[in-house]
Each structure stands twice: as structure tokens, then as C-alpha cells.
Design a protein around this motif. Sequence first.
Motif, PDB file in Angstrom:
ATOM      1  N   LYS A   1      11.897   1.164   4.951  1.00 43.65           N
ATOM      2  CA  LYS A   1      11.435   1.073   3.563  1.00 43.65           C
ATOM      3  C   LYS A   1      11.084   2.461   3.004  1.00 43.65           C
ATOM      4  N   TRP A   2      10.216   3.157   3.727  1.00 43.37           N
ATOM      5  CA  TRP A   2       9.690   4.402   3.186  1.00 43.37           C
ATOM      6  C   TRP A   2      10.695   5.550   3.249  1.00 43.37           C
ATOM      7  N   LYS A   3      11.584   5.516   4.223  1.00 42.28           N
ATOM      8  CA  LYS A   3      12.635   6.545   4.256  1.00 42.28           C
ATOM      9  C   LYS A   3      13.474   6.463   2.985  1.00 42.28           C
ATOM     10  N   ASP A   4      13.779   5.247   2.549  1.00 41.47           N
ATOM     11  CA  ASP A   4      14.570   5.051   1.333  1.00 41.47           C
ATOM     12  C   ASP A   4      13.793   5.520   0.097  1.00 41.47           C
ATOM     13  N   ILE A   5      12.526   5.137   0.021  1.00 38.34           N
ATOM     14  CA  ILE A   5      11.710   5.509  -1.142  1.00 38.34           C
ATOM     15  C   ILE A   5      11.552   7.028  -1.221  1.00 38.34           C
ATOM     16  N   TYR A   6      11.233   7.654  -0.094  1.00 37.64           N
ATOM     17  CA  TYR A   6      11.072   9.109  -0.087  1.00 37.64           C
ATOM     18  C   TYR A   6      12.366   9.814  -0.485  1.00 37.64           C
ATOM     19  N   LEU A   7      13.490   9.287  -0.032  1.00 42.42           N
ATOM     20  CA  LEU A   7      14.776   9.907  -0.358  1.00 42.42           C
ATOM     21  C   LEU A   7      15.047   9.851  -1.860  1.00 42.42           C
ATOM     22  N   ILE A   8      14.729   8.725  -2.493  1.00 39.52           N
ATOM     23  CA  ILE A   8      14.944   8.587  -3.940  1.00 39.52           C
ATOM     24  C   ILE A   8      14.036   9.561  -4.699  1.00 39.52           C
ATOM     25  N   LEU A   9      12.788   9.657  -4.263  1.00 38.21           N
ATOM     26  CA  LEU A   9      11.859  10.586  -4.918  1.00 38.21           C
ATOM     27  C   LEU A   9      12.344  12.031  -4.769  1.00 38.21           C
ATOM     28  N   GLU A  10      12.830  12.366  -3.582  1.00 36.63           N
ATOM     29  CA  GLU A  10      13.353  13.714  -3.351  1.00 36.63           C
ATOM     30  C   GLU A  10      14.613  13.960  -4.177  1.00 36.63           C
ATOM     31  N   ASN A  11      15.478  12.953  -4.293  1.00 41.57           N
ATOM     32  CA  ASN A  11      16.690  13.085  -5.115  1.00 41.57           C
ATOM     33  C   ASN A  11      16.342  13.340  -6.580  1.00 41.57           C
ATOM     34  N   THR A  12      15.237  12.751  -7.033  1.00 40.83           N
ATOM     35  CA  THR A  12      14.793  12.965  -8.413  1.00 40.83           C
ATOM     36  C   THR A  12      14.471  14.438  -8.645  1.00 40.83           C
ATOM     37  N   LEU A  13      13.744  15.019  -7.698  1.00 44.57           N
ATOM     38  CA  LEU A  13      13.426  16.445  -7.789  1.00 44.57           C
ATOM     39  C   LEU A  13      14.694  17.293  -7.721  1.00 44.57           C
ATOM     40  N   ASP A  14      15.601  16.927  -6.834  1.00 45.71           N
ATOM     41  CA  ASP A  14      16.863  17.664  -6.685  1.00 45.71           C
ATOM     42  C   ASP A  14      17.670  17.656  -7.979  1.00 45.71           C
ATOM     43  N   SER A  15      17.741  16.492  -8.616  1.00 47.47           N
ATOM     44  CA  SER A  15      18.525  16.378  -9.857  1.00 47.47           C
ATOM     45  C   SER A  15      17.944  17.251 -10.958  1.00 47.47           C
ATOM     46  N   CYS A  16      16.618  17.349 -11.004  1.00 46.70           N
ATOM     47  CA  CYS A  16      15.988  18.231 -11.996  1.00 46.70           C
ATOM     48  C   CYS A  16      16.361  19.686 -11.729  1.00 46.70           C
ATOM     49  N   GLU A  17      16.372  20.072 -10.459  1.00 43.43           N
ATOM     50  CA  GLU A  17      16.763  21.438 -10.123  1.00 43.43           C
ATOM     51  C   GLU A  17      18.231  21.682 -10.473  1.00 43.43           C
ATOM     52  N   GLN A  18      19.070  20.680 -10.293  1.00 46.54           N
ATOM     53  CA  GLN A  18      20.488  20.825 -10.628  1.00 46.54           C
ATOM     54  C   GLN A  18      20.677  21.041 -12.129  1.00 46.54           C
ATOM     55  N   ILE A  19      19.858  20.379 -12.941  1.00 50.49           N
ATOM     56  CA  ILE A  19      19.911  20.610 -14.391  1.00 50.49           C
ATOM     57  C   ILE A  19      19.535  22.055 -14.686  1.00 50.49           C
TER      58      ILE A  19
ATOM     59  N   GLU B   1       0.860  -1.192   0.000  1.00 52.54           N
ATOM     60  CA  GLU B   1       0.000   0.000   0.000  1.00 52.54           C
ATOM     61  C   GLU B   1       0.891   1.235   0.000  1.00 52.54           C
ATOM     62  N   VAL B   2       0.608   2.167  -0.898  1.00 50.39           N
ATOM     63  CA  VAL B   2       1.425   3.384  -0.974  1.00 50.39           C
ATOM     64  C   VAL B   2       0.811   4.475  -0.112  1.00 50.39           C
ATOM     65  N   THR B   3       1.606   5.483   0.151  1.00 48.35           N
ATOM     66  CA  THR B   3       1.145   6.605   0.979  1.00 48.35           C
ATOM     67  C   THR B   3       0.687   7.764   0.100  1.00 48.35           C
ATOM     68  N   GLU B   4      -0.126   8.614   0.663  1.00 46.39           N
ATOM     69  CA  GLU B   4      -0.562   9.813  -0.050  1.00 46.39           C
ATOM     70  C   GLU B   4       0.626  10.715  -0.369  1.00 46.39           C
ATOM     71  N   GLU B   5       1.589  10.752   0.563  1.00 43.67           N
ATOM     72  CA  GLU B   5       2.770  11.592   0.349  1.00 43.67           C
ATOM     73  C   GLU B   5       3.593  11.115  -0.845  1.00 43.67           C
ATOM     74  N   SER B   6       3.707   9.805  -1.010  1.00 47.62           N
ATOM     75  CA  SER B   6       4.484   9.289  -2.145  1.00 47.62           C
ATOM     76  C   SER B   6       3.801   9.600  -3.467  1.00 47.62           C
ATOM     77  N   LEU B   7       2.476   9.546  -3.480  1.00 47.18           N
ATOM     78  CA  LEU B   7       1.737   9.897  -4.697  1.00 47.18           C
ATOM     79  C   LEU B   7       1.893  11.381  -5.011  1.00 47.18           C
ATOM     80  N   GLU B   8       1.901  12.191  -3.969  1.00 47.63           N
ATOM     81  CA  GLU B   8       2.079  13.633  -4.160  1.00 47.63           C
ATOM     82  C   GLU B   8       3.468  13.931  -4.711  1.00 47.63           C
ATOM     83  N   MET B   9       4.466  13.213  -4.214  1.00 46.47           N
ATOM     84  CA  MET B   9       5.830  13.406  -4.726  1.00 46.47           C
ATOM     85  C   MET B   9       5.937  12.942  -6.173  1.00 46.47           C
TER      86      MET B   9
END
Length: 206
Positions: free
Chosen positions: A176-194, A105-113
Motif C-alpha cells: 500500500k505505502w510503496k504505491d502511495i509514496y511513489l505517486i507522491l514522489e512522481n508528483t514532485l518529479d513532474s513539477c521538476e520536469q516542468i 492512519e497516515v505516516t509522518e513521511e507522507s505528511l512531509e511529502m
Amino acid sequence: MFNFNPREDKFFVMFIDEAKNIHESAILLKKGFENLDNKNEIAKLLGDLEHKGDLMVHDNIIELNNAFITPIDREDIFRIIKKMDNVLDDIDSAANRLIMYDIKEVTEESLEMCDMIIEITSELLKLMEELKKIGKRNSMVEKIREINAIEHKGDKLYRRTITNLFKNTDPIEIIKWKDIYLILENTLDSCEQIAAIVEGVVMKHA
């Protein structure tokens, strides 16, 4: 004035193709989170897009090595190429975590990210389309600001989400979710770095 020949302009076409691939991957990622019953199939499709992205990186680097003249600095081209590859890798990693951790089951926060990743990669695609207009009237500054705003919103959501996550009494779920959230946040960070790299290119050609 910048008058690019077709060979020089090819770099901008490559950037756009990579950004399209990334945005398509972001849309698939959200589908993976929404449809856990199909997470294996979606992860495979994302793996195919990630492999396609790897081939693009390979082709871009060959083109860069063979180019006598480039429309923007070689170092900036290479950094954009590698950062876009990082975005794609993070999206692929996030989808695979659903399988590795057997997420039921996924979280609302992960869907928002995931929604934010779709939004920021859409803006990244628009930014790459504007980059080919460098030296002419363009809206790159506005696109960069929009990417920064989305990433800032993602930062705030990430901090709030992690704070709430540690109120969970199940340590396995926290891991589990700390890792998933971190990867999702890193994705956003990498876009900002571009966007930051492109902002530097804009300043050089102002």
C-alpha cells in the motif's frame, strides 16, 4: 523585444490558471491525509479540480492549434500543458489511494511529502507568473533552482522512507505505502520536469 498581443499572452494566463488549480489541489491533498474521516469528500473535491484541469488542457490545445503565432515554441507549450496535467493526475491518484487501500492512519513521511508538494506547487505557480515576463527582467532562474531543491529534498526523503518501509513485517502495508509514496514522489518529479522545460525556454530566449 517581445511584444505579445492579447491572443498570444493568453497562453501565459492559461499556464497561471492551471498552476493555481494544481496548487489548490495540493492543499486539498494534505487535508485529505490529515482528515481521513473526510477522505471521500476531499477526494470528490479533488476529482472536480482534476476535471477542471482536463477542461483547461482541452481549451489550451484548441488555442494552440488555432494560434498563428505563439510567444514560445509550440512544442514547449504543449509539453508544459501535458506535464501540468500529469501533476494534477498524480495528486488525484494519491487522494484516491487513501480510499482504495482503506488507509486508517497516515505516516509522518507522507505528511512531509504532502508539505513538499504544497511548497513545490507554490513555486510552480510563481514560475508561471514569471514566465510571462520572458524577454524582460524576471526571477525564473531563481524559481527553477528552488523547485529543483525541493525535488532533491523529496528524493532523499523518498529513498529514506522506502528503506524504512521494507523493515515493516506486514507485506500488505508495504504494498500500500510503496504505491502511495511513489505517486507522491512522481508528483514532485513532474513539477521538476516542468521547471526543466521552462529552463530550456529561458535558454532559447537568452
